[in-house]
Scaffold this motif. Structure first.
Motif, PDB file in Angstrom:
ATOM      1  N   SER A  24       9.275 -11.463  35.166  1.00 53.12           N
ATOM      2  CA  SER A  24       9.622 -10.171  35.769  1.00 53.12           C
ATOM      3  C   SER A  24       8.597  -9.764  36.822  1.00 53.12           C
ATOM      4  O   SER A  24       8.953  -9.246  37.904  1.00 53.12           O
ATOM      5  CB  SER A  24       9.718  -9.094  34.683  1.00 53.12           C
ATOM      6  OG  SER A  24      10.731  -9.408  33.757  1.00 53.12           O
ATOM      7  N   HIS A  25       7.331 -10.006  36.523  1.00 53.81           N
ATOM      8  CA  HIS A  25       6.267  -9.667  37.479  1.00 53.81           C
ATOM      9  C   HIS A  25       6.397 -10.514  38.747  1.00 53.81           C
ATOM     10  O   HIS A  25       6.232 -10.001  39.865  1.00 53.81           O
ATOM     11  CB  HIS A  25       4.915  -9.896  36.817  1.00 53.81           C
ATOM     12  CG  HIS A  25       3.739  -9.591  37.694  1.00 53.81           C
ATOM     13  ND1 HIS A  25       3.402  -8.308  38.052  1.00 53.81           N
ATOM     14  CD2 HIS A  25       2.840 -10.410  38.293  1.00 53.81           C
ATOM     15  CE1 HIS A  25       2.325  -8.339  38.831  1.00 53.81           C
ATOM     16  NE2 HIS A  25       1.971  -9.603  38.994  1.00 53.81           N
ATOM     17  N   LEU A  26       6.716 -11.808  38.591  1.00 50.36           N
ATOM     18  CA  LEU A  26       6.836 -12.701  39.749  1.00 50.36           C
ATOM     19  C   LEU A  26       8.042 -12.338  40.608  1.00 50.36           C
ATOM     20  O   LEU A  26       8.031 -12.565  41.821  1.00 50.36           O
ATOM     21  CB  LEU A  26       6.939 -14.154  39.275  1.00 50.36           C
ATOM     22  CG  LEU A  26       5.670 -14.726  38.629  1.00 50.36           C
ATOM     23  CD1 LEU A  26       5.945 -16.096  38.030  1.00 50.36           C
ATOM     24  CD2 LEU A  26       4.546 -14.813  39.652  1.00 50.36           C
ATOM     25  N   MET A  27       9.085 -11.776  40.001  1.00 52.34           N
ATOM     26  CA  MET A  27      10.242 -11.316  40.778  1.00 52.34           C
ATOM     27  C   MET A  27       9.824 -10.246  41.767  1.00 52.34           C
ATOM     28  O   MET A  27      10.311 -10.211  42.912  1.00 52.34           O
ATOM     29  CB  MET A  27      11.329 -10.796  39.829  1.00 52.34           C
ATOM     30  CG  MET A  27      12.031 -11.881  39.029  1.00 52.34           C
ATOM     31  SD  MET A  27      13.082 -11.207  37.707  1.00 52.34           S
ATOM     32  CE  MET A  27      14.203 -10.168  38.661  1.00 52.34           C
ATOM     33  N   GLU A  28       8.923  -9.374  41.355  1.00 51.31           N
ATOM     34  CA  GLU A  28       8.432  -8.318  42.248  1.00 51.31           C
ATOM     35  C   GLU A  28       7.469  -8.884  43.290  1.00 51.31           C
ATOM     36  O   GLU A  28       7.522  -8.500  44.465  1.00 51.31           O
ATOM     37  CB  GLU A  28       7.739  -7.232  41.429  1.00 51.31           C
ATOM     38  CG  GLU A  28       8.643  -6.535  40.418  1.00 51.31           C
ATOM     39  CD  GLU A  28       7.895  -5.510  39.584  1.00 51.31           C
ATOM     40  OE1 GLU A  28       6.694  -5.291  39.859  1.00 51.31           O
ATOM     41  OE2 GLU A  28       8.497  -4.928  38.663  1.00 51.31           O
ATOM     42  N   VAL A  29       6.610  -9.800  42.860  1.00 44.98           N
ATOM     43  CA  VAL A  29       5.598 -10.345  43.768  1.00 44.98           C
ATOM     44  C   VAL A  29       6.247 -11.122  44.910  1.00 44.98           C
ATOM     45  O   VAL A  29       5.894 -10.961  46.086  1.00 44.98           O
ATOM     46  CB  VAL A  29       4.619 -11.244  42.993  1.00 44.98           C
ATOM     47  CG1 VAL A  29       3.691 -11.986  43.961  1.00 44.98           C
ATOM     48  CG2 VAL A  29       3.797 -10.426  42.008  1.00 44.98           C
ATOM     49  N   LEU A  44      -3.392 -26.449  40.166  1.00 51.29           N
ATOM     50  CA  LEU A  44      -4.171 -25.934  41.299  1.00 51.29           C
ATOM     51  C   LEU A  44      -3.251 -25.325  42.356  1.00 51.29           C
ATOM     52  O   LEU A  44      -3.525 -24.233  42.884  1.00 51.29           O
ATOM     53  CB  LEU A  44      -5.000 -27.058  41.905  1.00 51.29           C
ATOM     54  CG  LEU A  44      -5.901 -26.683  43.088  1.00 51.29           C
ATOM     55  CD1 LEU A  44      -6.915 -25.627  42.680  1.00 51.29           C
ATOM     56  CD2 LEU A  44      -6.605 -27.915  43.643  1.00 51.29           C
ATOM     57  N   ILE A  45      -2.142 -26.004  42.663  1.00 55.60           N
ATOM     58  CA  ILE A  45      -1.196 -25.479  43.645  1.00 55.60           C
ATOM     59  C   ILE A  45      -0.585 -24.177  43.147  1.00 55.60           C
ATOM     60  O   ILE A  45      -0.403 -23.215  43.909  1.00 55.60           O
ATOM     61  CB  ILE A  45      -0.097 -26.525  43.937  1.00 55.60           C
ATOM     62  CG1 ILE A  45      -0.703 -27.737  44.650  1.00 55.60           C
ATOM     63  CG2 ILE A  45       1.027 -25.911  44.771  1.00 55.60           C
ATOM     64  CD1 ILE A  45       0.276 -28.872  44.861  1.00 55.60           C
ATOM     65  N   ALA A  46      -0.262 -24.125  41.853  1.00 52.16           N
ATOM     66  CA  ALA A  46       0.323 -22.908  41.287  1.00 52.16           C
ATOM     67  C   ALA A  46      -0.650 -21.736  41.383  1.00 52.16           C
ATOM     68  O   ALA A  46      -0.248 -20.604  41.685  1.00 52.16           O
ATOM     69  CB  ALA A  46       0.717 -23.145  39.832  1.00 52.16           C
ATOM     70  N   ALA A  47      -1.921 -21.990  41.119  1.00 53.74           N
ATOM     71  CA  ALA A  47      -2.916 -20.919  41.175  1.00 53.74           C
ATOM     72  C   ALA A  47      -3.073 -20.358  42.581  1.00 53.74           C
ATOM     73  O   ALA A  47      -3.385 -19.174  42.754  1.00 53.74           O
ATOM     74  CB  ALA A  47      -4.261 -21.429  40.659  1.00 53.74           C
ATOM     75  N   SER A  62      -4.656 -11.103  37.225  1.00 54.83           N
ATOM     76  CA  SER A  62      -3.526 -11.504  38.057  1.00 54.83           C
ATOM     77  C   SER A  62      -2.791 -12.647  37.360  1.00 54.83           C
ATOM     78  O   SER A  62      -3.373 -13.370  36.535  1.00 54.83           O
ATOM     79  CB  SER A  62      -4.017 -11.958  39.436  1.00 54.83           C
ATOM     80  OG  SER A  62      -3.020 -12.671  40.124  1.00 54.83           O
ATOM     81  N   TRP A  63      -1.516 -12.810  37.703  1.00 53.91           N
ATOM     82  CA  TRP A  63      -0.752 -13.923  37.132  1.00 53.91           C
ATOM     83  C   TRP A  63      -1.374 -15.267  37.495  1.00 53.91           C
ATOM     84  O   TRP A  63      -1.194 -16.263  36.776  1.00 53.91           O
ATOM     85  CB  TRP A  63       0.696 -13.877  37.622  1.00 53.91           C
ATOM     86  CG  TRP A  63       0.851 -14.031  39.113  1.00 53.91           C
ATOM     87  CD1 TRP A  63       0.859 -13.038  40.036  1.00 53.91           C
ATOM     88  CD2 TRP A  63       0.996 -15.257  39.842  1.00 53.91           C
ATOM     89  NE1 TRP A  63       1.011 -13.553  41.303  1.00 53.91           N
ATOM     90  CE2 TRP A  63       1.113 -14.920  41.209  1.00 53.91           C
ATOM     91  CE3 TRP A  63       1.053 -16.589  39.472  1.00 53.91           C
ATOM     92  CZ2 TRP A  63       1.257 -15.879  42.208  1.00 53.91           C
ATOM     93  CZ3 TRP A  63       1.208 -17.557  40.468  1.00 53.91           C
ATOM     94  CH2 TRP A  63       1.305 -17.194  41.814  1.00 53.91           C
ATOM     95  N   ARG A  64      -2.117 -15.322  38.594  1.00 52.10           N
ATOM     96  CA  ARG A  64      -2.731 -16.587  39.011  1.00 52.10           C
ATOM     97  C   ARG A  64      -3.763 -17.081  37.994  1.00 52.10           C
ATOM     98  O   ARG A  64      -4.023 -18.290  37.890  1.00 52.10           O
ATOM     99  CB  ARG A  64      -3.406 -16.415  40.375  1.00 52.10           C
ATOM    100  CG  ARG A  64      -2.439 -16.047  41.483  1.00 52.10           C
ATOM    101  CD  ARG A  64      -3.155 -15.869  42.815  1.00 52.10           C
ATOM    102  NE  ARG A  64      -2.250 -15.368  43.833  1.00 52.10           N
ATOM    103  CZ  ARG A  64      -1.442 -16.120  44.567  1.00 52.10           C
ATOM    104  NH1 ARG A  64      -1.464 -17.436  44.393  1.00 52.10           N
ATOM    105  NH2 ARG A  64      -0.646 -15.584  45.467  1.00 52.10           N
ATOM    106  N   TYR A  65      -4.347 -16.151  37.223  1.00 51.51           N
ATOM    107  CA  TYR A  65      -5.369 -16.555  36.267  1.00 51.51           C
ATOM    108  C   TYR A  65      -4.770 -17.305  35.074  1.00 51.51           C
ATOM    109  O   TYR A  65      -5.510 -17.916  34.293  1.00 51.51           O
ATOM    110  CB  TYR A  65      -6.164 -15.334  35.805  1.00 51.51           C
ATOM    111  CG  TYR A  65      -7.209 -14.916  36.807  1.00 51.51           C
ATOM    112  CD1 TYR A  65      -8.508 -15.402  36.733  1.00 51.51           C
ATOM    113  CD2 TYR A  65      -6.886 -14.059  37.854  1.00 51.51           C
ATOM    114  CE1 TYR A  65      -9.458 -15.027  37.661  1.00 51.51           C
ATOM    115  CE2 TYR A  65      -7.821 -13.683  38.795  1.00 51.51           C
ATOM    116  CZ  TYR A  65      -9.109 -14.174  38.685  1.00 51.51           C
ATOM    117  OH  TYR A  65     -10.059 -13.819  39.632  1.00 51.51           O
TER     118      TYR A  65
END
Length: 470
Positions: A24-29, A80-83, A152-155
């Motif tokens: 849900s968070h990534l949908m907004e980002v 790494l790419i995802a982060a 952050s979601w990246r973490y």
């Protein structure tokens, strides 16, 4: 060696499940729709479904160290790419790379246990795998929820990266080539049939599990029909060529077949509960996503913690004394779940979840170890490939069935409800739909109990020949 494989397996399972709570968070980002965001999960599962059937061949073409390095390089690169992903497409490509690494790592892990451990110690070793496989998903919702809320979601990926690096370094130092490369001929037609067949089935069931798709979707029907046809052709091909891509002769061993059936039933129960319980807790009992993760943590963590002990009990007593009581515990807790309401207490739900996970720990690893023990060493790569592949397909099937039963029950209840408050009506309807899904799991667990009656302990002699005993 095992430390390296288990650390990497832990990170892989954590990465697979931790991102679910961030959808849900990534949908907004990234400003994407729910159907697009779902591809972060569907793409991952699709990659696993396509590559898993080929791992039996890959285990015979590459050394253990080569497969381990390929797996870790793919996982580290993807993480790494995802982060650092600055767009949805970049994140999706990273998820595919992660799935490639995981599809190689899990069969390699199981195969290394069969090679490195004598039969009388495999239960405890498999229990260690169970600790990793269940504990990572147990902490993933809570930990990822904290990371998203305060960082952050990246973490989620930055957390995984150093652990993968440590696992790679340990593996490079201690992992030995425990298997011989036989390099059987590659049948390209089998690869094409497998890719289209398993890929279409996994994709079809994944689409059926999406709220906007469902079983009535034309895409679901078409992909499932294509998958069934190509899988039938794939099976015929494997039975008629001298060196198949996936050796289905593993099913000629009765305890492998019995154990595989029990594993798939356990997988159906696990997947359906992992889907339904969070929805019920958040939408019927009105808990937040973070609190829901905390409520489900004790049961899932206990499942992982108990897995090594269950493995040692299997080594000592065999599978029947664990599998049958385990299914009785599972059926009992699912029976109680069939009576949950929108006013059920959180403590009662947690207690039932703990009971369910304890029962699962008594069933899964003993059945899996006993099944693989009956196979001769030449069939070990194919046995692990069959298990891994069918578990992925079963996961997609279980998700689709659970979501559809939940949706149908919820819709029916909303039409018949006499409650005036819309929020109360929805909470009651979701509880009713959840009971439908748990009733399905109860029926499945009873079937598992019946199959468990036929399980026999496999005794492996020093010459590698196995036989069954009561």
């Amino acid at each position: 060696m095992m430390t390296s494989l288990l650390v990497c397996g832990f990170v892989g399972m954590f990465s697979e499940t931790a991102l679910n709570i961030a959808i849900s968070h990534l949908m907004e980002v990234f400003h994407i729709s729910a159907s697009a965001a779902q591809w972060l999960t569907t793409g991952y599962l699709l990659t696993l479904g396509i590559l898993m059937p080929m791992t039996g061949l890959l285990l015979q073409w590459f050394t253990s160290r080569q497969l381990f390095i390929i797996s870790l390089v793919s996982s580290i690169t993807g993480t790494l790419i995802a982060a650092m992903a600055f767009g949805f497409e970049m994140l999706l490509a990273a998820r595919v790379l992660q799935a490639i690494g995981m599809s190689l790592l899990l069969p390699l892990l199981f195969n290394m246990i069969l090679v490195a451990y004598p039969p009388e110690k495999r239960g405890a070793a498999m229990g260690s795998v169970g600790l990793v496989i269940m504990f990572a998903p147990a902490i993933a919702p809570s930990l990822s929820g904290l990371l998203i809320e305060y960082l952050s979601w990246r973490y989620i990926f930055w957390f995984s990266l150093p652990l993968l690096g440590i696992g790679l370094l340990i593996g490079l130092r201690y992992l030995e080539n425990a298997t011989k490369r036989t390099k059987p001929p590659i049948d390209l037609l089998s690869i094409v049939l497998s890719t289209i067949g398993f890929g279409s089935v996994v994709f079809g069931f994944s689409k059926a599990g999406e709220a906007e798709a469902g079983w009535t979707s034309m895409a679901v029907t078409v992909f499932l029909l294509i998958g069934i046809v190509f899988l039938a052709l794939f099976v015929l091909r494997q039975l008629t060529i001298p060196q198949p891509l996936l050796n289905l002769n593993v099913f000629r061993y009765p305890m492998f077949t019995v154990g595989q059936s029990i594993i798939l039933i356990g997988m159906l129960i696990i997947v359906s509960s992992m889907i339904i319980l969070p929805i019920y807790l958040q939408n019927s009992l009105k808990f937040s996503a973070f609190t829901t993760g905390l409520l489900l943590l004790p049961g899932s963590a206990l499942n992982g913690i108990l897995s090594p002990s269950m493995g040692r009990l299997f080594d000592k007593h065999g599978p029947k004394r664990l599998v049958i009581p385990g299914f009785l515990v599972i059926a009992t807790t699912l029976g109680f779940y069939c009576w949950i309401t929108a006013s059920s207490s959180a403590g009662w739900i947690v207690a039932l979840h703990i009971g369910l996970m304890v029962g699962i720990s008594m069933v899964m690893m003993p059945a899996q170890t006993n099944a693989l023990n009956q196979l001769p060493p030449a069939l070990h790569p194919h046995g692990t490939a069959v298990m891994s592949t069918l578990q992925q397909v079963t996961g997609a099937i279980g998700t689709a069935i659970a979501v559809s039963l939940l949706a149908r029950g919820t819709g029916t209840r909303l039409q018949d409800s006499m409650l005036s408050n819309s929020l109360d009506r929805m909470a009651d309807a979701i509880a009713f739909g959840s009971r439908n899904a748990f009733f399905f799991s109860l029926i499945v667990s009873i079937i598992g109990l019946i199959i468990g009656i036929f399980i026999r302990r496999v005794v492996v002699k020093r010459d590698g020949i196995s036989h069954s005993s009561i």
